[in-house]
Design a protein around this motif. Structure first.
Motif, mmCIF file in Angstrom:
data_model
loop_
_atom_site.group_PDB
_atom_site.id
_atom_site.type_symbol
_atom_site.label_atom_id
_atom_site.label_comp_id
_atom_site.label_asym_id
_atom_site.label_seq_id
_atom_site.Cartn_x
_atom_site.Cartn_y
_atom_site.Cartn_z
ATOM 1 N N TYR A 32 25.788 29.868 36.173
ATOM 2 C CA TYR A 32 26.252 31.088 35.278
ATOM 3 C C TYR A 32 27.725 31.109 35.182
ATOM 4 N N SER A 33 28.352 31.296 33.911
ATOM 5 C CA SER A 33 29.612 31.657 33.624
ATOM 6 C C SER A 33 30.002 33.092 34.101
ATOM 7 N N MET A 34 30.882 33.074 34.599
ATOM 8 C CA MET A 34 31.309 34.593 35.462
ATOM 9 C C MET A 34 32.603 35.390 34.740
ATOM 10 N N GLY A 35 32.501 36.515 34.665
ATOM 11 C CA GLY A 35 33.451 37.366 34.160
ATOM 12 C C GLY A 35 34.085 38.504 34.917
ATOM 13 N N TRP A 36 35.097 38.978 34.900
ATOM 14 C CA TRP A 36 35.797 40.234 35.352
ATOM 15 C C TRP A 36 35.999 41.186 34.115
ATOM 16 N N PHE A 37 35.449 42.261 34.180
ATOM 17 C CA PHE A 37 35.960 43.327 33.155
ATOM 18 C C PHE A 37 36.456 44.948 33.923
ATOM 19 N N ARG A 38 37.213 45.455 33.274
ATOM 20 C CA ARG A 38 37.382 46.551 33.780
ATOM 21 C C ARG A 38 37.177 47.822 32.795
ATOM 22 N N GLN A 39 37.105 49.021 33.635
ATOM 23 C CA GLN A 39 37.145 49.982 32.593
ATOM 24 C C GLN A 39 37.791 51.387 33.087
ATOM 25 N N VAL A 40 38.290 52.261 32.429
ATOM 26 C CA VAL A 40 38.981 53.512 32.814
ATOM 27 C C VAL A 40 38.116 54.624 32.081
ATOM 28 N N PRO A 41 38.156 55.653 32.460
ATOM 29 C CA PRO A 41 37.280 56.736 31.826
ATOM 30 C C PRO A 41 37.564 57.103 30.569
ATOM 31 N N GLY A 42 36.525 57.157 29.538
ATOM 32 C CA GLY A 42 37.060 57.315 28.014
ATOM 33 C C GLY A 42 37.216 56.230 27.237
ATOM 34 N N LYS A 43 37.384 55.016 27.897
ATOM 35 C CA LYS A 43 37.568 53.734 27.037
ATOM 36 C C LYS A 43 36.606 52.917 27.451
ATOM 37 N N GLU A 44 36.490 51.772 26.235
ATOM 38 C CA GLU A 44 35.426 50.693 26.413
ATOM 39 C C GLU A 44 35.991 49.874 27.593
ATOM 40 N N ARG A 45 34.982 49.216 28.103
ATOM 41 C CA ARG A 45 34.889 48.230 28.914
ATOM 42 C C ARG A 45 35.937 46.921 28.257
ATOM 43 N N GLU A 46 36.609 46.544 29.228
ATOM 44 C CA GLU A 46 37.798 45.430 28.894
ATOM 45 C C GLU A 46 37.543 44.308 29.413
ATOM 46 N N PHE A 47 37.566 43.140 28.646
ATOM 47 C CA PHE A 47 37.536 41.790 29.182
ATOM 48 C C PHE A 47 39.043 41.659 30.007
ATOM 49 N N VAL A 48 38.733 40.852 31.263
ATOM 50 C CA VAL A 48 39.989 40.725 31.974
ATOM 51 C C VAL A 48 40.138 38.990 32.164
ATOM 52 N N VAL A 49 39.096 38.662 32.415
ATOM 53 C CA VAL A 49 39.110 36.933 32.892
ATOM 54 C C VAL A 49 37.790 36.395 32.886
ATOM 55 N N ALA A 50 37.460 35.223 32.824
ATOM 56 C CA ALA A 50 36.413 34.565 32.985
ATOM 57 C C ALA A 50 36.525 33.372 33.382
ATOM 58 N N ILE A 51 35.631 32.636 33.761
ATOM 59 C CA ILE A 51 35.577 30.957 34.481
ATOM 60 C C ILE A 51 34.155 30.579 34.154
#
Length: 123
Positions: A32-51
Motif C-alpha cells: 500500500y502507498s500511504m498518505g497523511w491528510f488533515r482536516q479542520v471543521p468546515g473545510k475539505e480534507r487536505e493532502f499533506v504528504v504521501a509515501i
C-alpha cells in the motif's frame, strides 16, 4: 482489509514538534502507498504528504516542505509523520490513509482510513 490506527497527536506550542504514527493491521502493508491528510471543521480534507511502497518516493504539499517528514517501516507495518517547526495553521485532525495505487493527492483514491488524531498548535 486494512485497519489503520493513528497515535501521537496532542497539544504543542508553535515551533514545537510532534511525531504521528499510523499502525496498520494485516500482512500486506508493504503493498500500500500511504498518505497523511488533515482536516479542520468546515473545510475539505487536505493532502499533506504521501509515501510510496518502498519509502523511496515521497510527496509533500508545499506548506509543509522542509518541516514535515514521512517515513515507513514495512517490518513494523507503521508509517510515521515527523512534524517540526509547527505552526498554528497546522492545527487539524490528521488522518492516515492507504491505497493500492499511486494517485497520492486525492482523498477519493485511498481505500482505507484511520480514525484521525487531533493536532493542536498554540501560538
Amino acid at each position: 482489509q486494512v485497519q489503520l490506527v493513528e497515535s501521537g497527536g496532542g497539544l504543542v506550542q508553535a515551533g514545537g514538534s510532534l511525531r504521528l504514527s499510523c499502525a496498520a493491521s494485516g500482512r500486506t502493508f508493504s503493498m500500500y502507498s500511504m498518505g497523511w491528510f488533515r482536516q479542520v471543521p468546515g473545510k475539505e480534507r487536505e493532502f499533506v504528504v504521501a509515501i510510496g511502497l518502498s519509502g523511496d518516493n515521497t510527496y509533500y504539499t508545499d506548506s509543509v516542505k522542509g518541516r514535515f517528514t514521512i517515513s515507513r517501516d514495512n517490518a513494523k507495518n507503521t508509517v510515521y509523520l515527523q512534524m517540526n517547526s509547527l505552526k498554528p495553521e497546522d492545527t487539524a485532525v490528521y488522518y492516515c490513509a492507504a491505497q493500492w495505487g499511486s494517485s497520492y493527492y486525492s482523498p477519493s483514491r485511498y481505500n482505507y482510513w484511520g480514525q484521525g488524531t487531533q493536532v493542536t498548535v498554540s501560538s
